[in-house]
Design a protein around this motif. Structure first.
Motif, PDB file in Angstrom:
ATOM      1  N   PHE A 225     -12.721  -7.802   2.159  1.00 44.18           N
ATOM      2  CA  PHE A 225     -11.897  -7.115   1.165  1.00 44.18           C
ATOM      3  C   PHE A 225     -12.370  -7.494  -0.229  1.00 44.18           C
ATOM      4  O   PHE A 225     -12.598  -8.667  -0.529  1.00 44.18           O
ATOM      5  CB  PHE A 225     -10.417  -7.482   1.318  1.00 44.18           C
TER       6      PHE A 225
ATOM      7  N   LYS B  13     -13.014  -3.390   3.369  1.00 45.15           N
ATOM      8  CA  LYS B  13     -12.381  -2.459   2.435  1.00 45.15           C
ATOM      9  C   LYS B  13     -12.621  -2.847   0.986  1.00 45.15           C
ATOM     10  O   LYS B  13     -12.628  -4.023   0.644  1.00 45.15           O
ATOM     11  CB  LYS B  13     -10.886  -2.381   2.733  1.00 45.15           C
TER      12      LYS B  13
ATOM     13  N   ALA C 268      -4.276  -8.098  -5.656  1.00 43.67           N
ATOM     14  CA  ALA C 268      -4.627  -7.413  -4.406  1.00 43.67           C
ATOM     15  C   ALA C 268      -5.444  -8.333  -3.507  1.00 43.67           C
ATOM     16  O   ALA C 268      -5.286  -8.329  -2.280  1.00 43.67           O
ATOM     17  CB  ALA C 268      -5.392  -6.133  -4.703  1.00 43.67           C
TER      18      ALA C 268
ATOM     19  N   GLY D 156      -3.022 -10.593  -1.838  1.00 41.48           N
ATOM     20  CA  GLY D 156      -2.291  -9.845  -0.814  1.00 41.48           C
ATOM     21  C   GLY D 156      -3.136  -9.642   0.434  1.00 41.48           C
ATOM     22  O   GLY D 156      -2.658  -9.791   1.564  1.00 41.48           O
ATOM     23  N   ALA D 157      -4.413  -9.313   0.228  1.00 39.60           N
ATOM     24  CA  ALA D 157      -5.317  -9.081   1.362  1.00 39.60           C
ATOM     25  C   ALA D 157      -5.554 -10.370   2.140  1.00 39.60           C
ATOM     26  O   ALA D 157      -5.618 -10.372   3.373  1.00 39.60           O
ATOM     27  CB  ALA D 157      -6.640  -8.509   0.869  1.00 39.60           C
ATOM     28  N   SER D 158      -5.680 -11.476   1.423  1.00 34.39           N
ATOM     29  CA  SER D 158      -5.901 -12.765   2.081  1.00 34.39           C
ATOM     30  C   SER D 158      -4.678 -13.145   2.920  1.00 34.39           C
ATOM     31  O   SER D 158      -4.809 -13.652   4.029  1.00 34.39           O
ATOM     32  CB  SER D 158      -6.208 -13.843   1.033  1.00 34.39           C
ATOM     33  N   VAL D 159      -3.496 -12.869   2.386  1.00 31.00           N
ATOM     34  CA  VAL D 159      -2.261 -13.121   3.136  1.00 31.00           C
ATOM     35  C   VAL D 159      -2.234 -12.257   4.400  1.00 31.00           C
ATOM     36  O   VAL D 159      -1.713 -12.655   5.432  1.00 31.00           O
ATOM     37  CB  VAL D 159      -1.026 -12.863   2.234  1.00 31.00           C
ATOM     38  N   GLY D 160      -2.845 -11.080   4.296  1.00 30.58           N
ATOM     39  CA  GLY D 160      -2.940 -10.201   5.459  1.00 30.58           C
ATOM     40  C   GLY D 160      -4.019 -10.631   6.444  1.00 30.58           C
ATOM     41  O   GLY D 160      -4.171 -10.039   7.504  1.00 30.58           O
TER      42      GLY D 160
ATOM     43  N   ALA E 228      -7.523 -11.186   5.644  1.00 28.38           N
ATOM     44  CA  ALA E 228      -8.916 -10.865   5.330  1.00 28.38           C
ATOM     45  C   ALA E 228      -9.504 -11.901   4.374  1.00 28.38           C
ATOM     46  O   ALA E 228      -8.814 -12.393   3.495  1.00 28.38           O
ATOM     47  CB  ALA E 228      -9.003  -9.482   4.695  1.00 28.38           C
TER      48      ALA E 228
ATOM     49  N   LEU F 205      -2.288  -6.250   0.636  1.00 24.75           N
ATOM     50  CA  LEU F 205      -1.757  -6.493   1.986  1.00 24.75           C
ATOM     51  C   LEU F 205      -1.804  -5.214   2.824  1.00 24.75           C
ATOM     52  O   LEU F 205      -2.249  -5.215   3.976  1.00 24.75           O
ATOM     53  CB  LEU F 205      -0.316  -7.018   1.895  1.00 24.75           C
TER      54      LEU F 205
ATOM     55  N   MET G 167      -3.698  -2.649   2.467  1.00 24.67           N
ATOM     56  CA  MET G 167      -5.078  -2.264   2.774  1.00 24.67           C
ATOM     57  C   MET G 167      -5.569  -2.924   4.056  1.00 24.67           C
ATOM     58  O   MET G 167      -6.239  -2.292   4.868  1.00 24.67           O
ATOM     59  CB  MET G 167      -6.013  -2.673   1.623  1.00 24.67           C
ATOM     60  N   VAL G 168      -5.261  -4.216   4.219  1.00 19.60           N
ATOM     61  CA  VAL G 168      -5.777  -4.911   5.411  1.00 19.60           C
ATOM     62  C   VAL G 168      -4.799  -4.888   6.581  1.00 19.60           C
ATOM     63  O   VAL G 168      -5.177  -5.185   7.699  1.00 19.60           O
ATOM     64  CB  VAL G 168      -6.235  -6.366   5.110  1.00 19.60           C
ATOM     65  N   ARG G 169      -3.542  -4.537   6.320  1.00 17.89           N
ATOM     66  CA  ARG G 169      -2.543  -4.427   7.398  1.00 17.89           C
ATOM     67  C   ARG G 169      -1.837  -3.079   7.292  1.00 17.89           C
ATOM     68  O   ARG G 169      -0.622  -3.013   7.077  1.00 17.89           O
ATOM     69  CB  ARG G 169      -1.506  -5.553   7.282  1.00 17.89           C
ATOM     70  N   PRO G 170      -2.579  -1.990   7.461  1.00 18.58           N
ATOM     71  CA  PRO G 170      -1.962  -0.667   7.258  1.00 18.58           C
ATOM     72  C   PRO G 170      -0.835  -0.365   8.247  1.00 18.58           C
ATOM     73  O   PRO G 170       0.000   0.490   7.983  1.00 18.58           O
ATOM     74  CB  PRO G 170      -3.132   0.308   7.426  1.00 18.58           C
TER      75      PRO G 170
ATOM     76  N   MET H 197       1.592  -2.305   8.926  1.00 21.98           N
ATOM     77  CA  MET H 197       2.849  -2.920   8.487  1.00 21.98           C
ATOM     78  C   MET H 197       3.624  -2.015   7.540  1.00 21.98           C
ATOM     79  O   MET H 197       3.048  -1.228   6.799  1.00 21.98           O
ATOM     80  CB  MET H 197       2.571  -4.259   7.787  1.00 21.98           C
TER      81      MET H 197
ATOM     82  N   TYR I 130      -3.313   6.748   1.201  1.00 26.21           N
ATOM     83  CA  TYR I 130      -4.532   6.043   0.797  1.00 26.21           C
ATOM     84  C   TYR I 130      -5.251   5.312   1.927  1.00 26.21           C
ATOM     85  O   TYR I 130      -6.466   5.459   2.098  1.00 26.21           O
ATOM     86  CB  TYR I 130      -4.193   5.055  -0.326  1.00 26.21           C
TER      87      TYR I 130
END
Lengths: 378, 287, 183
Positions: free
Chosen positions: A23, A49, A62, A65-69, A71, B89, B91-94, B96, B266
């Motif tokens: 990401f 992404k 962002a 947020g992505a790291s928390v998700g 990635a 978040l 983007m990587v966990r669509p 959710m 998106y």
């Protein structure tokens, strides 16, 4: 033929992919834009992404947020954007979110000289966000090292649950040189610590023996709270000193006890030197050139190149300067890392060779300092 | 029937709140935020989502504290930036459901840029803006939705700025779903939130609330009960509003769903980007 | 050739100076040498001063920029005025007669690079590639084969043929120039 011509920014992007980065969020800025452009093309190819955000504040948010998700996530910018990112770099430090922030330094302050190099963000990379916090900052001196350090930055970020800053400069970012990249199997890739405890036992900020609590991504059945407030072991806000103090102690300890892994440096002919040059980033290239010239003229010059700038390698510098009367610190600023060297070895020993006008410190300037430094105490 | 309903309500509270850990909450007695929180968890329940698939992200201010109390994946971020964190978040966990709770100052002043750009991208987040017309947590400074001429601690001579029309802003910026209700109309609010959560794309619900502690006191609007009554009296449906004469419209709060349109979301579009990029590699081109 | 060979390509933005530097560095690498290419440019995509520097060496390259150029290519008057002073004592100055009027030294090699480009390809932009061919032909710094491969690898897709034609013109002109000097 082995090796190919590669640009520093491109090596950074490829290093990120090799490290498992999936990401990237960023905002266009010279001289870091090339990193975003390469990753916009490359990330979706590997299932990752890319997003261009509305500004650098949002980019940093962002990334977190992505790291928390779950990635591995990165952003890249230069001075003006780095200033905007400070707010959320602090959040990442407070919430212990792994991420990599690349700052391809250009001359400043403010808009400065967008296409000219600088090392003016050394102190900002350490103290740019408010409040006391540990941080890791790496500074590469070549295109190949940019690749390697980007991988290392991700590894350290994930291993220690911390933001890591890759402090490049315009010279390294834009320059192209011959590079041989390591084969994928030769690259060590570290993943963040996870756990198999049941969700009700999970504490995202537990004081574990390693000082690095396991991190579970959102959406995996472990529902917990993340905040920029001081928090307890479960992540909930607290104002209790018996919860705040252990947290502060732990986040510093997790860096300090791992200095052997974190500190990257290269010491060359320090032992019998009469003078030592300490340099980093692009300036290390000028310094090494000058050191070689000086040695050819018979001077005994030691060379210490720092890859890790923060935490500042105090003991390494202390040892290098122990028996030496003069330490030269060339850098593309008016003496930022020199302040640290002075703190460790004493102000009188240090000769600063600084420049903040967008031009590189030349080998001649370093050589002149070496000659001056030697004659000053002979 | 009544008993059964109570049982269901108690289940909701058991299932969705961190009730045994984190209460009492920080909000003033009489505040509308708790009603918004209730509306959200009822909406999540109505949609039939599990706690694990929901993330609640907030910024800073009174609303920022809400994630502490709900048993989802929760994140209390920096002031104004909640939507940007949520974007990463999502983007990587669509898969959710990401609910972003903000106040008016949070979403529209410091976070205004993030708000319009999240809407422009039409990324699948649900933005709930609790509009109390003031910065409450810091003690009553004027916000981007404070009415002109109203008083605030930083507008001691009256506010000379115009308030943002949140729903129109969201619509113009490209949101797929835009609705407004009030904390008095709690059931309707919950229904709108349920619709918003189910909407693929960027959805916005403006929850009109009040702050009796700061704004109400400074502007002599009375107690929480009186401010709530104001929402009851002035909150009208679109249909009622349209039937009103021009001079009767000025002080009304229009409730309803203003936008509900199908535009590509998106993260779905990005999946197509991935497919295109990988096809390029498969074809041996470097793009 | 000395251990470290420094080339400075200077002109205006839009003349292809940076791309020329990349091609030259790539060619050196294809020849099995080490190379580093750096650049300096202003905010303008077209116009302003633009320069590219290439350091070629058989060994390791520490300082990646020019200290004293062995070769200076000038595609503008400003470049010539500005950079002549740090050309080596017996360094080679190549100037484009179309763009440079005042020469700082009588030893300069003044040739109409842009005119040759226009005649050969109909495009002035290919002057930088003509210059590369001329420079390489004159000095033998990099092989013709490597140059051709580097041009193919780096010019915009679809322009390979005209750029290779431009390169060939540069090499031919260099041969003629050498012949005319030896007479």
């Amino acid at each position: 033929m082995t090796g190919k011509l590669m640009q520093g920014d491109e090596a950074c992007a490829e290093g990120a992919i090799a490290a498992g980065c999936r990401f990237f969020a960023g905002y266009p800025i010279t001289p870091a834009t090339d990193i975003a452009e390469v990753l916009a093309r490359r990330l979706p190819q590997v299932g990752g992404k890319f997003i261009q955000m509305e500004d650098e504040i949002a980019s940093m948010a962002a990334v977190i947020g992505a790291s928390v998700g779950g990635a591995k996530a990165m952003t890249a910018t230069s001075g003006p954007g780095f200033s905007l990112m400070q707010e959320n770099i602090g959040y990442a430090a407070m919430a212990e979110i792994p991420c990599v922030v690349v700052d391809v330094q250009r001359a400043g302050p403010s808009t400065g000289l967008p296409t000219k190099p600088s090392q003016g963000d050394v102190m900002q990379s350490r103290w740019g966000t408010h409040g006391d916090h540990p941080i890791i900052v790496l500074s590469p001196s070549s295109v190949r090292e940019t690749f390697d350090f980007t991988v290392r930055a991700f590894n350290m970020a994930e291993k220690y649950r911390t933001p890591v800053i890759l402090l490049m400069d315009e010279m390294i970012g834009h320059m192209r040189e011959k590079v041989e990249l390591p084969s994928p199997e030769a690259i060590e890739v570290v993943e963040r610590v996870s756990t198999s405890v049941p969700p009700e036992w999970y504490k995202a900020y537990e004081n574990t023996p390693s000082d690095v609590p396991p991190m579970i991504s959102f959406g995996q059945g472990y529902r917990y709270h993340i905040t920029g407030l001081f928090h307890d072991e479960r992540g909930f806000p607290t104002q209790r000193l018996d919860e705040i103090d252990p947290w502060i102690a732990r986040v510093f300890r997790k860096i300090e006890r791992n200095l052997r892994d974190i500190l990257i440096y290269e010491a060359d002919e320090i032992e019998d030197a009469e003078i030592v040059v300490i340099a980093y980033g692009a300036t290390a290239r000028s310094a090494r050139h000058a050191v070689k010239q000086a040695r050819a003229r018979g001077y005994r010059v030691g060379f210490l190149r720092l890859g890790t700038l923060w935490p500042f390698p105090e003991e390494v510098v202390e040892r290098a300067a122990e028996r030496i009367h003069r330490v030269i610190v060339p850098e593309m600023n008016l003496g930022q890392l020199a302040l640290e060297v002075e703190r460790v070895v004493g102000r009188r020993k240090v000769m600063r060779v600084g420049k903040a006008n967008g031009e590189m410190v030349t080998p001649q300037e370093v050589l002149d300092a070496i000659v001056r430094g030697v004659s000053a105490w002979l | 029937m009544v008993v059964k309903k109570q049982e269901r309500e108690s289940l909701i509270h058991e299932r969705y709140l961190r009730h045994h850990k984190k209460f009492p909450h920080v909000w003033c007695a009489g505040c509308g935020i708790g009603i918004v929180m209730g509306a959200i968890v009822r909406a999540v329940d109505a949609v039939g989502l599990s706690n694990d698939e929901v993330a609640m992200i907030s910024g800073i201010g009174c609303s920022g504290r809400m994630p502490v109390y709900v048993d989802f994946n929760t994140m209390h971020t920096t002031h104004g930036r909640a939507l940007a964190f949520a974007t990463g978040l999502k983007m990587v966990r669509p898969e959710m459901k990401v609910i972003v709770v903000m106040g008016d100052g949070d979403a529209l002043a410091i976070g205004g840029n993030h708000f319009i750009h999240a809407a422009r991208r039409n990324i699948g987040l649900t933005a709930i803006i609790i509009n109390n017309n003031v910065y409450g947590m810091t003690g009553g400074q004027y916000s981007p939705t404070t009415p002109t001429h109203a008083y605030a601690t930083t507008a001691p001579y009256g506010n000379i700025e115009q308030p943002f029309p949140i729903c129109q802003l969201a619509q113009a910026a490209g949101a797929a779903f835009v609705a407004r209700s009030t904390v008095y109309h709690a059931r309707e609010l919950s229904r709108f939130i349920a619709q918003a959560i189910q909407k693929e794309g960027f959805s916005v619900v403006e929850a009109v609330s009040y702050c009796h502690t700061t704004y109400g006191r400074i502007n002599k609007l009375g107690s929480a009960v009186e401010m709530m009554r104001h929402l009851k009296d002035k909150g009208v449906t679109q249909k009622t509003f349209e039937a009103l004469a021009e001079e009767e419209r000025a002080d009304k709060i229009v409730r309803g769903v203003f936008v509900d349109r199908d535009i590509p979301e998106y993260t779905r579009l990005y999946d197509e980007i991935i497919a295109r990029a990988q096809q390029t590699v498969a074809n041996g081109r470097t793009a | 050739m000395s251990e470290r060979y420094e080339v400075r390509l200077a002109g205006k933005g839009g003349q292809g100076m940076i791309l020329a530097g990349i091609i030259l560095a790539e060619a050196a690498i294809l020849d099995g040498k080490n190379a580093a290419q750096t650049q300096s440019y202003g905010p303008e995509a077209r116009g302003g001063a633009s320069r590219s520097e290439v350091v070629i060496s058989d060994g390791e390259i520490d300082y990646p920029k020019v200290t004293q150029a062995d070769i200076l290519l000038c595609m503008s008057q400003e470049a010539c005025d500005r950079y002549f002073h740090d050309l080596k004592q017996h360094g080679l100055l190549i100037a484009d007669a179309v763009h440079v009027e005042r020469m700082p030294t009588s030893r300069a090699v003044v040739v109409p690079l842009t005119q040759w480009a226009e005649e050969a390809t109909g495009r002035r932009i290919t002057a930088s590639v003509v210059a590369l061919g001329f420079l390489a032909g004159l000095t033998g710094l990099v092989s013709r084969q490597a140059m051709e491969a580097a041009v193919r690898a780096h010019v915009p897709p679809g322009t390979e043929e005209i750029n290779l034609r431009a390169l060939a013109v540069g090499f031919e002109q260099a041969e003629q120039f050498i012949r005319s000097q030896s007479k």
